[in-house]
Design a protein around this motif. Structure first.
Motif, short mmCIF file in Angstrom:
data_model
loop_
_atom_site.label_atom_id
_atom_site.label_comp_id
_atom_site.label_asym_id
_atom_site.label_seq_id
_atom_site.Cartn_x
_atom_site.Cartn_y
_atom_site.Cartn_z
N LYS A 11 -9.02 4.09 -6.39
CA LYS A 11 -10.24 3.47 -5.81
C LYS A 11 -9.92 2.35 -5.33
O LYS A 11 -9.42 1.54 -6.32
N ASN A 13 -10.18 -1.84 -4.31
CA ASN A 13 -10.88 -2.75 -4.88
C ASN A 13 -10.76 -3.80 -3.62
O ASN A 13 -9.58 -4.29 -3.55
N ASP A 60 -5.60 1.27 2.06
CA ASP A 60 -6.75 1.86 2.91
C ASP A 60 -6.09 2.73 4.04
O ASP A 60 -6.69 2.78 5.15
#
Length: 104
Positions: A11, A13, A60
């Motif tokens: 996930k 951040n 990403d």
């Protein structure tokens, strides 16, 4: 590649460096703060990216194919009953040793 990379993408951040790290073959995100002019990367990963690229890619984005294959190989070996870290590979007769008592 994008779908295959997702398995090794944590996930994300946005407060941390956007470099993907090995993390024992599970994939992870560098926990350092991004540098002011590092395009979302910490100073170390920004310098490395400029010099040689990011071996594991960015969290990403996708993982470079050669490294993705390493992640997949590691994951496959981790699930194998004969892999060194798996419970099936450990001998039931072996127990962890305790540290000897400290003497003053």
């Amino acid at each position: 590649i994008q779908e295959r990379s997702a398995r090794f993408t944590p996930k994300v951040n946005a407060s941390f460096c956007m470099a993907r790290v090995w993390n024992g073959g599970q994939g992870g995100q560098c926990p350092m703060m991004p540098a002011a002019s590092g395009f979302g990367l910490c100073k170390t990963h920004s310098e490395r990216h400029a010099a040689e690229g990011l071996a594991h890619g960015r969290v990403d984005g996708t993982i470079p194919l050669e490294k993705l294959e390493e992640f997949e190989k590691r994951a496959k070996n981790a699930m194998s009953p004969s892999s060194p870290g798996s419970p099936a590979a450990r001998s039931p007769s072996r127990t962890p040793r305790k540290a000897p008592p400290k003497t003053a």
